[in-house]
Write a protein that holds these residues in place. Structure first.
Motif, PDB file in Angstrom:
ATOM      1  N   THR A   3       0.842  -1.185   0.000  1.00 32.41           N
ATOM      2  CA  THR A   3       0.000   0.000   0.000  1.00 32.41           C
ATOM      3  C   THR A   3       0.880   1.238   0.000  1.00 32.41           C
ATOM      4  O   THR A   3       2.046   1.192   0.366  1.00 32.41           O
ATOM      5  N   GLY A   4       0.300   2.330  -0.428  1.00 31.58           N
ATOM      6  CA  GLY A   4       1.043   3.582  -0.453  1.00 31.58           C
ATOM      7  C   GLY A   4       0.066   4.735  -0.444  1.00 31.58           C
ATOM      8  O   GLY A   4      -1.144   4.563  -0.265  1.00 31.58           O
ATOM      9  N   THR A   5       0.556   5.902  -0.657  1.00 33.54           N
ATOM     10  CA  THR A   5      -0.292   7.081  -0.697  1.00 33.54           C
ATOM     11  C   THR A   5      -0.432   7.558  -2.136  1.00 33.54           C
ATOM     12  O   THR A   5       0.369   7.214  -3.004  1.00 33.54           O
ATOM     13  N   ILE A   6      -1.441   8.381  -2.370  1.00 30.35           N
ATOM     14  CA  ILE A   6      -1.635   8.943  -3.711  1.00 30.35           C
ATOM     15  C   ILE A   6      -0.417   9.761  -4.110  1.00 30.35           C
ATOM     16  O   ILE A   6      -0.012   9.747  -5.267  1.00 30.35           O
ATOM     17  N   GLU A   7       0.189  10.430  -3.145  1.00 26.54           N
ATOM     18  CA  GLU A   7       1.363  11.239  -3.446  1.00 26.54           C
ATOM     19  C   GLU A   7       2.511  10.402  -4.006  1.00 26.54           C
ATOM     20  O   GLU A   7       3.326  10.892  -4.780  1.00 26.54           O
TER      21      GLU A   7
END
Length: 89
Positions: free
Chosen positions: A59-63
């Motif tokens: 998982t990660g962030t949109i950024e």
């Protein structure tokens, strides 16, 4: 609970550990505590196979999302929003 050929209680595990280990070397064995499934005992080869097939996505962030993937995601969200014109069943 998943289907297991053999299910043993934690009490069985302390009394019949040799027999249960012998079963677990052939196929996964469920261990219950107070009639609820709590553990699975399996041979290392089966465990390694499961680990190799495991979903390794992160998982990660949109950024942190690559721009091309972010653009594709934004387009899909917009298309979905326009498809139902905001109405959901």
């Amino acid at each position: 609970m998943a289907d297991f050929t053999d299910t043993y209680s934690t009490s069985d595990l302390s009394r019949k550990s040799g027999d249960i280990i012998a079963q677990a070397l052939r196929h996964p064995v469920a261990i219950t505590q107070r009639n609820k499934p709590r553990l699975v005992l399996m041979n290392i080869e089966d465990y390694d196979r499961l680990r190799q097939r495991a979903d390794m996505r992160m998982t990660g962030t949109i950024e942190a999302m690559p721009v091309d993937v972010l653009d594709e995601f934004a387009a899909a969200v917009e298309a979905y929003a326009q498809e139902g014109d905001g109405e959901r069943p």
